[in-house]
Design a protein around this motif. Sequence first.
Motif, PDB file in Angstrom:
ATOM      1  N   SER A 229      27.893 -27.068 -18.655  1.00  0.00           N
ATOM      2  CA  SER A 229      27.859 -26.508 -20.115  1.00  0.00           C
ATOM      3  C   SER A 229      29.116 -25.829 -20.209  1.00  0.00           C
ATOM      4  N   ILE A 230      29.637 -25.526 -21.410  1.00  0.00           N
ATOM      5  CA  ILE A 230      30.759 -24.573 -21.755  1.00  0.00           C
ATOM      6  C   ILE A 230      30.364 -23.289 -22.374  1.00  0.00           C
ATOM      7  N   VAL A 231      29.304 -22.930 -22.138  1.00  0.00           N
ATOM      8  CA  VAL A 231      28.603 -21.540 -22.685  1.00  0.00           C
ATOM      9  C   VAL A 231      29.640 -20.467 -21.680  1.00  0.00           C
ATOM     10  N   SER A 232      29.688 -20.473 -20.553  1.00  0.00           N
ATOM     11  CA  SER A 232      30.382 -19.626 -19.954  1.00  0.00           C
ATOM     12  C   SER A 232      31.920 -19.485 -19.938  1.00  0.00           C
ATOM     13  N   GLN A 233      32.347 -20.193 -21.040  1.00  0.00           N
ATOM     14  CA  GLN A 233      33.619 -20.325 -21.303  1.00  0.00           C
ATOM     15  C   GLN A 233      33.923 -19.749 -22.488  1.00  0.00           C
ATOM     16  N   HIS A 234      32.754 -19.459 -23.389  1.00  0.00           N
ATOM     17  CA  HIS A 234      32.848 -18.863 -24.552  1.00  0.00           C
ATOM     18  C   HIS A 234      31.935 -17.556 -24.942  1.00  0.00           C
ATOM     19  N   MET A 235      32.283 -16.704 -23.708  1.00  0.00           N
ATOM     20  CA  MET A 235      31.530 -15.358 -23.753  1.00  0.00           C
ATOM     21  C   MET A 235      32.363 -14.306 -24.525  1.00  0.00           C
ATOM     22  N   LEU A 236      31.769 -13.541 -25.801  1.00  0.00           N
ATOM     23  CA  LEU A 236      32.361 -12.636 -26.628  1.00  0.00           C
ATOM     24  C   LEU A 236      32.418 -11.327 -25.791  1.00  0.00           C
ATOM     25  N   ASN A 237      31.159 -10.904 -25.393  1.00  0.00           N
ATOM     26  CA  ASN A 237      31.021  -9.780 -24.866  1.00  0.00           C
ATOM     27  C   ASN A 237      29.991  -9.963 -23.399  1.00  0.00           C
ATOM     28  N   GLY A 238      30.358  -9.352 -22.459  1.00  0.00           N
ATOM     29  CA  GLY A 238      29.452  -9.434 -21.352  1.00  0.00           C
ATOM     30  C   GLY A 238      30.084 -10.403 -20.283  1.00  0.00           C
ATOM     31  N   GLU A 239      29.356 -10.746 -19.345  1.00  0.00           N
ATOM     32  CA  GLU A 239      29.748 -11.733 -18.453  1.00  0.00           C
ATOM     33  C   GLU A 239      28.426 -12.701 -18.111  1.00  0.00           C
ATOM     34  N   TRP A 240      28.876 -13.985 -18.072  1.00  0.00           N
ATOM     35  CA  TRP A 240      28.018 -14.937 -17.923  1.00  0.00           C
ATOM     36  C   TRP A 240      27.135 -14.821 -16.501  1.00  0.00           C
ATOM     37  N   SER A 241      28.104 -14.077 -15.517  1.00  0.00           N
ATOM     38  CA  SER A 241      27.494 -13.960 -14.199  1.00  0.00           C
ATOM     39  C   SER A 241      26.256 -12.784 -14.105  1.00  0.00           C
ATOM     40  N   ASN A 242      26.165 -12.110 -15.334  1.00  0.00           N
ATOM     41  CA  ASN A 242      25.351 -10.995 -15.546  1.00  0.00           C
ATOM     42  C   ASN A 242      23.761 -11.421 -15.597  1.00  0.00           C
ATOM     43  N   LEU A 243      23.820 -12.719 -15.550  1.00  0.00           N
ATOM     44  CA  LEU A 243      22.169 -13.153 -15.694  1.00  0.00           C
ATOM     45  C   LEU A 243      22.037 -13.271 -14.109  1.00  0.00           C
ATOM     46  N   LYS A 244      21.014 -12.514 -13.742  1.00  0.00           N
ATOM     47  CA  LYS A 244      20.504 -12.383 -12.241  1.00  0.00           C
ATOM     48  C   LYS A 244      19.109 -12.210 -12.103  1.00  0.00           C
ATOM     49  N   SER A 245      18.653 -13.056 -11.004  1.00  0.00           N
ATOM     50  CA  SER A 245      17.124 -13.194 -10.947  1.00  0.00           C
ATOM     51  C   SER A 245      16.351 -11.660 -10.657  1.00  0.00           C
ATOM     52  N   GLY A 246      15.346 -11.605 -11.302  1.00  0.00           N
ATOM     53  CA  GLY A 246      14.511 -10.444 -11.330  1.00  0.00           C
ATOM     54  C   GLY A 246      14.979  -9.274 -12.368  1.00  0.00           C
ATOM     55  N   GLU A 247      16.165  -9.453 -12.832  1.00  0.00           N
ATOM     56  CA  GLU A 247      16.523  -8.323 -13.719  1.00  0.00           C
ATOM     57  C   GLU A 247      16.338  -8.335 -15.337  1.00  0.00           C
ATOM     58  N   PHE A 248      15.796  -9.741 -15.600  1.00  0.00           N
ATOM     59  CA  PHE A 248      15.368 -10.276 -16.861  1.00  0.00           C
ATOM     60  C   PHE A 248      16.554  -9.776 -18.075  1.00  0.00           C
ATOM     61  N   GLY A 249      17.618 -10.281 -17.754  1.00  0.00           N
ATOM     62  CA  GLY A 249      18.733 -10.114 -18.705  1.00  0.00           C
ATOM     63  C   GLY A 249      18.835 -11.194 -19.665  1.00  0.00           C
ATOM     64  N   VAL A 250      19.425 -11.173 -20.718  1.00  0.00           N
ATOM     65  CA  VAL A 250      19.362 -12.428 -21.766  1.00  0.00           C
ATOM     66  C   VAL A 250      20.809 -12.469 -22.304  1.00  0.00           C
ATOM     67  N   VAL A 251      21.423 -13.637 -22.396  1.00  0.00           N
ATOM     68  CA  VAL A 251      22.641 -13.866 -23.129  1.00  0.00           C
ATOM     69  C   VAL A 251      22.296 -14.579 -24.410  1.00  0.00           C
ATOM     70  N   LEU A 252      22.680 -13.925 -25.617  1.00  0.00           N
ATOM     71  CA  LEU A 252      22.500 -14.078 -26.986  1.00  0.00           C
ATOM     72  C   LEU A 252      23.642 -15.139 -27.646  1.00  0.00           C
ATOM     73  N   GLY A 253      23.275 -15.879 -28.560  1.00  0.00           N
ATOM     74  CA  GLY A 253      24.477 -16.423 -29.417  1.00  0.00           C
ATOM     75  C   GLY A 253      24.949 -15.437 -30.288  1.00  0.00           C
ATOM     76  N   ASP A 254      26.094 -15.416 -30.684  1.00  0.00           N
ATOM     77  CA  ASP A 254      26.759 -14.461 -31.602  1.00  0.00           C
ATOM     78  C   ASP A 254      25.888 -14.254 -32.810  1.00  0.00           C
TER      79      ASP A 254
END
Length: 414
Positions: A127-152
């Motif tokens: 997927s190209i989603v990791s190449q189009h991050m406006l804020n934050g880092e794609w790698s911030n999605l970590k197991s057990g931390e219940f993080g979410v990456v939202l569309g702009d």
Amino acid sequence: MFRPFSIYVGLRYTAAKRSNHFISFISLVSMLGLMLGVAALILVLSVMNGFDRELKDRILGMVPHATITGYENPIADWQQLAAVVEQDSRVIATAPFINAQGMLTYSGQVRGVMVQGVDPIAESKVSIVSQHMLNGEWSNLKSGEFGVVLGDLLARYLGARIGDKVTLVLPEASISVAGVTPRLKRFTVVGIFSVGAELDSSLAYIHIDDAARLKRIREGVEGVRVTFQDLFKAPVAAREITSTLDGYFLVSDWTRTHGNLFQAIQMEKKMIGLLLFLIVFVAAFNIVSTLVMVVTDKKSDIAILRTLGATPGMIMRIFMVQGIVIGFAGTLIGAALGVLLASTVTDLVAWIEQVLGMQFLSSDVYFISYLPSRLDWNDVGVIGGSALLISFFATLYPAWKASRTQPAEALRYE
């Protein structure tokens, strides 16, 4: 310098300032019509090519080329299945997923959303989603931390920013001492992506382990996403690969989810191209009326040339040169103008939107939020060559009529 007689006289007629200004005006209109027709055709086809490119690169860069899911139960040993699929030379990469549909709420705002549970490392390969991050880092999605990456656009609707906690509501009931309640879970916004498409308003990513806990999947994943070298061969390739696997699996591909959009763009490109090509036809056949009037105006000149020894073939070529010069000039200028507009139309429309303070393409309505353009030199060659060919055929009848002029008849009343 030696020049053939027909070309020399034809160019002199074309360059000479005619006493009949109406004929000059009609010649100019013919050339301008051909120029605008060629330019419009190149511009519109470039824009349609741009939409086609954006669909492939952005929309189909986000959605799966194909998915292989369990028939009734989750795929327990998905690693082995992915390893078998990746052995096929047509496959680029695979990634596991767990999907869920629900609603995100924050600060009194509610929005329907498709939640995808993914492995961040594997997902970045398909997927190209990791190449189009406006804020934050794609790698911030970590197991057990219940993080979410939202569309702009989704984040804007909710008014959520990095670090805010949003609540995901799933349409599945949980039975507790308080009674039957919907399943709720709070997630922390760790990233915001933007691909400039409708997916920005309806898509959210969480870690696949968190998705498994949320959907109470004890082992395995719902399916495996597959990305192919050639997305147009994905439907056939996915079914061929699935048929070789042990067990029962369901296979789906992008043509079922976004195929109608791609087919609509292809159909619109063909129909708009055909309609605009009629402009080229009309402009080119204006050359016919122009040359007919020129032949009528030059009858005495034709008669004198015939008495001096010019053959009918020479006379025909003289007027063909005139028509071809008009067609060549209109096509050349139109092609140059079309290439210039096709190369700058994206920035030009963005500037107009900025000046007027309005957006012509909204992601709420269209699948992208700007006007794309991709110049295809093959299209330029086909359009230019076709316009020249039509212009050439448009000269044949008037030139033939000129060659049939009888000197005695033309000079009778002179």
